[in-house]
Scaffold this motif. Structure first.
Motif, PDB file in Angstrom:
ATOM      1  N   GLY A 114       0.789  -1.051   0.014  1.00 52.66           N
ATOM      2  CA  GLY A 114      -0.039  -0.076  -0.115  1.00 52.66           C
ATOM      3  C   GLY A 114       0.652   1.196   0.239  1.00 52.66           C
ATOM      4  O   GLY A 114       0.486   2.459   0.199  1.00 52.66           O
ATOM      5  N   LYS A 115       2.106   1.098  -0.108  1.00 54.40           N
ATOM      6  CA  LYS A 115       3.030   2.444  -0.141  1.00 54.40           C
ATOM      7  C   LYS A 115       3.373   2.759  -1.492  1.00 54.40           C
ATOM      8  O   LYS A 115       3.272   1.954  -2.431  1.00 54.40           O
ATOM      9  CB  LYS A 115       4.175   1.921   0.691  1.00 54.40           C
ATOM     10  N   TYR A 116       3.942   4.030  -1.885  1.00 59.57           N
ATOM     11  CA  TYR A 116       4.131   4.494  -2.870  1.00 59.57           C
ATOM     12  C   TYR A 116       5.456   4.540  -3.377  1.00 59.57           C
ATOM     13  O   TYR A 116       6.334   4.709  -2.271  1.00 59.57           O
ATOM     14  CB  TYR A 116       3.764   5.951  -3.166  1.00 59.57           C
ATOM     15  N   PHE A 117       6.249   4.221  -4.387  1.00 56.30           N
ATOM     16  CA  PHE A 117       7.293   4.570  -4.711  1.00 56.30           C
ATOM     17  C   PHE A 117       7.776   5.816  -4.591  1.00 56.30           C
ATOM     18  O   PHE A 117       7.028   6.830  -5.148  1.00 56.30           O
ATOM     19  CB  PHE A 117       7.792   3.851  -6.257  1.00 56.30           C
ATOM     20  N   VAL A 118       8.882   6.431  -4.303  1.00 54.97           N
ATOM     21  CA  VAL A 118       9.392   7.750  -4.335  1.00 54.97           C
ATOM     22  C   VAL A 118       9.826   8.287  -5.652  1.00 54.97           C
ATOM     23  O   VAL A 118      10.741   7.666  -5.981  1.00 54.97           O
ATOM     24  CB  VAL A 118      10.400   7.797  -3.076  1.00 54.97           C
ATOM     25  N   VAL A 119       9.481   9.428  -5.977  1.00 52.93           N
ATOM     26  CA  VAL A 119      10.283  10.167  -7.221  1.00 52.93           C
ATOM     27  C   VAL A 119      11.044  11.248  -6.965  1.00 52.93           C
ATOM     28  O   VAL A 119      11.051  11.809  -5.912  1.00 52.93           O
ATOM     29  CB  VAL A 119       8.997  10.448  -8.169  1.00 52.93           C
ATOM     30  N   GLN A 120      11.514  11.835  -7.698  1.00 55.18           N
ATOM     31  CA  GLN A 120      12.596  12.873  -7.655  1.00 55.18           C
ATOM     32  C   GLN A 120      12.076  13.965  -7.055  1.00 55.18           C
ATOM     33  O   GLN A 120      12.810  14.672  -6.072  1.00 55.18           O
ATOM     34  CB  GLN A 120      13.543  13.247  -8.835  1.00 55.18           C
ATOM     35  N   LYS A 121      10.931  14.450  -7.242  1.00 52.07           N
ATOM     36  CA  LYS A 121      10.119  15.630  -6.856  1.00 52.07           C
ATOM     37  C   LYS A 121       9.664  15.485  -5.421  1.00 52.07           C
ATOM     38  O   LYS A 121       8.937  16.357  -4.850  1.00 52.07           O
ATOM     39  CB  LYS A 121       9.035  16.268  -7.808  1.00 52.07           C
ATOM     40  N   GLY A 122       9.724  14.295  -5.141  1.00 53.01           N
ATOM     41  CA  GLY A 122       9.265  14.128  -3.397  1.00 53.01           C
ATOM     42  C   GLY A 122       9.997  14.520  -2.487  1.00 53.01           C
ATOM     43  O   GLY A 122      11.138  15.324  -2.826  1.00 53.01           O
ATOM     44  N   MET A 123       9.930  14.713  -1.266  1.00 53.86           N
ATOM     45  CA  MET A 123      10.502  15.460  -0.251  1.00 53.86           C
ATOM     46  C   MET A 123      10.829  14.505   0.864  1.00 53.86           C
ATOM     47  O   MET A 123       9.853  13.545   1.358  1.00 53.86           O
ATOM     48  CB  MET A 123       9.584  16.500   0.446  1.00 53.86           C
ATOM     49  N   CYS A 124      11.824  14.744   1.520  1.00 52.74           N
ATOM     50  CA  CYS A 124      12.271  13.826   2.799  1.00 52.74           C
ATOM     51  C   CYS A 124      12.345  15.081   4.053  1.00 52.74           C
ATOM     52  O   CYS A 124      12.341  15.992   3.954  1.00 52.74           O
ATOM     53  CB  CYS A 124      13.437  13.188   2.505  1.00 52.74           C
ATOM     54  N   GLN A 125      12.560  14.237   5.174  1.00 50.42           N
ATOM     55  CA  GLN A 125      12.382  15.056   6.283  1.00 50.42           C
ATOM     56  C   GLN A 125      13.901  14.437   7.057  1.00 50.42           C
ATOM     57  O   GLN A 125      13.673  13.062   7.204  1.00 50.42           O
ATOM     58  CB  GLN A 125      11.198  15.101   7.014  1.00 50.42           C
ATOM     59  N   CYS A 126      14.138  15.237   8.096  1.00 49.34           N
ATOM     60  CA  CYS A 126      15.114  14.724   9.002  1.00 49.34           C
ATOM     61  C   CYS A 126      14.666  15.000  10.328  1.00 49.34           C
ATOM     62  O   CYS A 126      14.179  16.015  10.540  1.00 49.34           O
ATOM     63  CB  CYS A 126      16.465  15.289   8.889  1.00 49.34           C
ATOM     64  N   ASN A 127      14.806  14.004  11.291  1.00 47.03           N
ATOM     65  CA  ASN A 127      14.200  14.373  12.634  1.00 47.03           C
ATOM     66  C   ASN A 127      14.973  15.401  13.490  1.00 47.03           C
ATOM     67  O   ASN A 127      14.482  15.836  14.661  1.00 47.03           O
ATOM     68  CB  ASN A 127      14.011  12.835  13.586  1.00 47.03           C
ATOM     69  N   GLN A 128      15.975  15.808  12.889  1.00 46.84           N
ATOM     70  CA  GLN A 128      17.062  16.735  13.542  1.00 46.84           C
ATOM     71  C   GLN A 128      17.040  18.167  12.877  1.00 46.84           C
ATOM     72  O   GLN A 128      17.861  18.942  13.234  1.00 46.84           O
ATOM     73  CB  GLN A 128      18.352  16.106  13.948  1.00 46.84           C
ATOM     74  N   GLY A 129      16.422  17.876  11.895  1.00 45.38           N
ATOM     75  CA  GLY A 129      16.321  19.410  10.852  1.00 45.38           C
ATOM     76  C   GLY A 129      15.130  19.905  10.690  1.00 45.38           C
ATOM     77  O   GLY A 129      14.013  19.725  11.396  1.00 45.38           O
ATOM     78  N   PHE A 130      14.895  21.173   9.973  1.00 45.92           N
ATOM     79  CA  PHE A 130      13.778  21.958   9.812  1.00 45.92           C
ATOM     80  C   PHE A 130      13.148  22.069   8.433  1.00 45.92           C
ATOM     81  O   PHE A 130      11.992  22.189   8.355  1.00 45.92           O
ATOM     82  CB  PHE A 130      14.176  23.220  10.386  1.00 45.92           C
ATOM     83  N   LYS A 131      14.179  21.740   7.597  1.00 48.30           N
ATOM     84  CA  LYS A 131      13.701  21.822   6.194  1.00 48.30           C
ATOM     85  C   LYS A 131      13.193  20.639   5.473  1.00 48.30           C
ATOM     86  O   LYS A 131      13.557  19.584   5.913  1.00 48.30           O
ATOM     87  CB  LYS A 131      14.524  22.708   5.282  1.00 48.30           C
ATOM     88  N   LEU A 132      12.641  20.850   4.230  1.00 49.86           N
ATOM     89  CA  LEU A 132      12.076  19.542   3.455  1.00 49.86           C
ATOM     90  C   LEU A 132      12.599  19.528   2.285  1.00 49.86           C
ATOM     91  O   LEU A 132      11.965  20.065   1.182  1.00 49.86           O
ATOM     92  CB  LEU A 132      10.510  19.569   3.447  1.00 49.86           C
ATOM     93  N   PRO A 133      13.854  18.844   1.966  1.00 51.67           N
ATOM     94  CA  PRO A 133      14.505  19.087   0.594  1.00 51.67           C
ATOM     95  C   PRO A 133      13.830  17.957  -0.334  1.00 51.67           C
ATOM     96  O   PRO A 133      13.338  16.792   0.212  1.00 51.67           O
ATOM     97  CB  PRO A 133      16.079  18.746   0.846  1.00 51.67           C
ATOM     98  N   LYS A 134      14.085  18.010  -1.601  1.00 52.01           N
ATOM     99  CA  LYS A 134      13.725  17.155  -2.661  1.00 52.01           C
ATOM    100  C   LYS A 134      14.874  16.200  -2.909  1.00 52.01           C
ATOM    101  O   LYS A 134      15.864  16.479  -2.161  1.00 52.01           O
ATOM    102  CB  LYS A 134      13.466  17.953  -3.995  1.00 52.01           C
ATOM    103  N   PHE A 135      14.636  15.235  -3.887  1.00 53.62           N
ATOM    104  CA  PHE A 135      15.612  14.210  -4.176  1.00 53.62           C
ATOM    105  C   PHE A 135      16.417  14.517  -5.332  1.00 53.62           C
ATOM    106  O   PHE A 135      15.826  15.551  -6.274  1.00 53.62           O
ATOM    107  CB  PHE A 135      15.117  12.682  -4.374  1.00 53.62           C
ATOM    108  N   LYS A 136      17.503  14.412  -5.430  1.00 56.57           N
ATOM    109  CA  LYS A 136      18.290  14.306  -6.622  1.00 56.57           C
ATOM    110  C   LYS A 136      18.876  12.924  -7.061  1.00 56.57           C
ATOM    111  O   LYS A 136      19.804  12.511  -6.700  1.00 56.57           O
ATOM    112  CB  LYS A 136      19.535  15.188  -6.321  1.00 56.57           C
ATOM    113  N   VAL A 137      18.108  12.454  -8.208  1.00 59.16           N
ATOM    114  CA  VAL A 137      18.440  11.172  -8.774  1.00 59.16           C
ATOM    115  C   VAL A 137      19.756  11.181  -9.601  1.00 59.16           C
ATOM    116  O   VAL A 137      19.666  11.646 -10.412  1.00 59.16           O
ATOM    117  CB  VAL A 137      17.152  10.495  -9.338  1.00 59.16           C
ATOM    118  N   THR A 138      20.777  10.184  -9.157  1.00 59.08           N
ATOM    119  CA  THR A 138      22.029  10.266  -9.836  1.00 59.08           C
ATOM    120  C   THR A 138      22.400   8.808 -10.307  1.00 59.08           C
ATOM    121  O   THR A 138      23.200   8.703 -11.215  1.00 59.08           O
ATOM    122  CB  THR A 138      23.184  10.905  -8.995  1.00 59.08           C
TER     123      THR A 138
END
Length: 272
Positions: A114-138
């Motif tokens: 029931g979970k989605y695959f993640v794409v480059q424009k998705g966002m991640c979070q760090c439990n010790q950070g504040f911002k939500l960066p996107k991914f960079k597929v290389t």
């Protein structure tokens, strides 16, 4: 009968074994029955003397028998055979057990269900950070999730794609680095690859990242998926083209004409 000249180091048992006689005692008895009195055998044969070897089947061991030098029956061989059979049975049982576990694993539920695959424009979070960066597929430029046009935003994120956008201070500040002037900037340094990836789907032999995947930062933060990126989007053009009366039926409390005017004044995208 045959005649055999005893060699140095020979024993009755070794000679019996060599010629297929039941045992050393049988060989001695046969020799003493048919030899001259002066050639009677004692406990062991004498090197250089001739020894009479029986050819009659009653003195020879049967084909299925396995003799040893002491008593004409090889207990060790029987034990080895039994041990081999036991090992084969154990091996078959282990294979059955492994197959059963594999079937249970295949039929059982997965944390990726029931979970989605993640794409480059998705966002991640760090439990010790504040911002939500996107991914960079290389790791590849080949597979896109749910996008036939092959837009870069929909590139599939794999376990090797640990670079983020922006690359510098992707999570803003780090809660693990407090100072008198506030938290110090994020020094993102991923440890290894993404974990909890979906092993059953791979791109160029790399497992795909899903909503449950995780990544650790060497500073101590745990990075998880905030948004997988596969949401459908509605922009200004879609809002302008929408039928006001139809939308009013779907959402009677909303003034859709006013909503159109507001969206024409902004570049914001609305996610469903």
């Amino acid at each position: 009968m045959k005649k055999y000249t005893v060699q140095k180091g020979d024993s009755l048992n070794s000679i019996a074994q060599q010629f297929g006689v039941k045992d050393g005692q049988t060989l001695r008895s046969y020799h003493n029955i048919y030899c001259p009195l002066e050639d009677l055998l004692g406990h062991e044969p004498v090197p250089g003397k001739e020894l009479l070897i029986p050819e009659d089947l009653k003195y020879l061991k049967e084909e299925e028998e396995v003799t040893d030098p002491m008593n004409g029956y090889d207990d060790e061989a029987e034990t080895t055979e039994e041990s081999s059979e036991e090992q084969q049975e154990e091996s078959q049982e282990e294979k059955k057990e492994d197959k059963k576990k594999e079937q249970q694993s295949e039929s059982g539920s997965s944390e990726h269900d029931g979970k989605y695959f993640v794409v480059q424009k998705g966002m991640c979070q760090c439990n010790q950070g504040f911002k939500l960066p996107k991914f960079k597929v290389t790791s590849h430029q080949k597979h896109y999730w749910n996008d036939a046009d092959g837009k870069a935003d929909y590139l599939a994120v794999t376990e090797d794609d640990t670079q983020l956008d922006p690359t510098a201070q992707p999570f803003g500040q780090c809660k693990l680095k407090p100072s008198s002037g506030g938290y110090l900037p994020c020094a993102y340094a991923p440890v290894g690859k993404w974990t909890k990836t979906y092993e059953k789907v791979k791109i160029m032999d790399k497992s795909c990242v899903t909503e449950v995947s995780e990544l650790m930062c060497s500073t101590g933060g745990k990075i998880t998926i905030f948004k997988h990126g596969q949401q459908s989007e509605a922009g200004k053009s879609q809002a302008s083209d929408a039928n006001t009366k139809e939308q009013q039926v779907y959402n009677p409390v909303m003034d859709f004409d006013e909503f159109k005017e507001e969206t024409n004044d902004t570049d914001q995208l609305y996610y469903s």
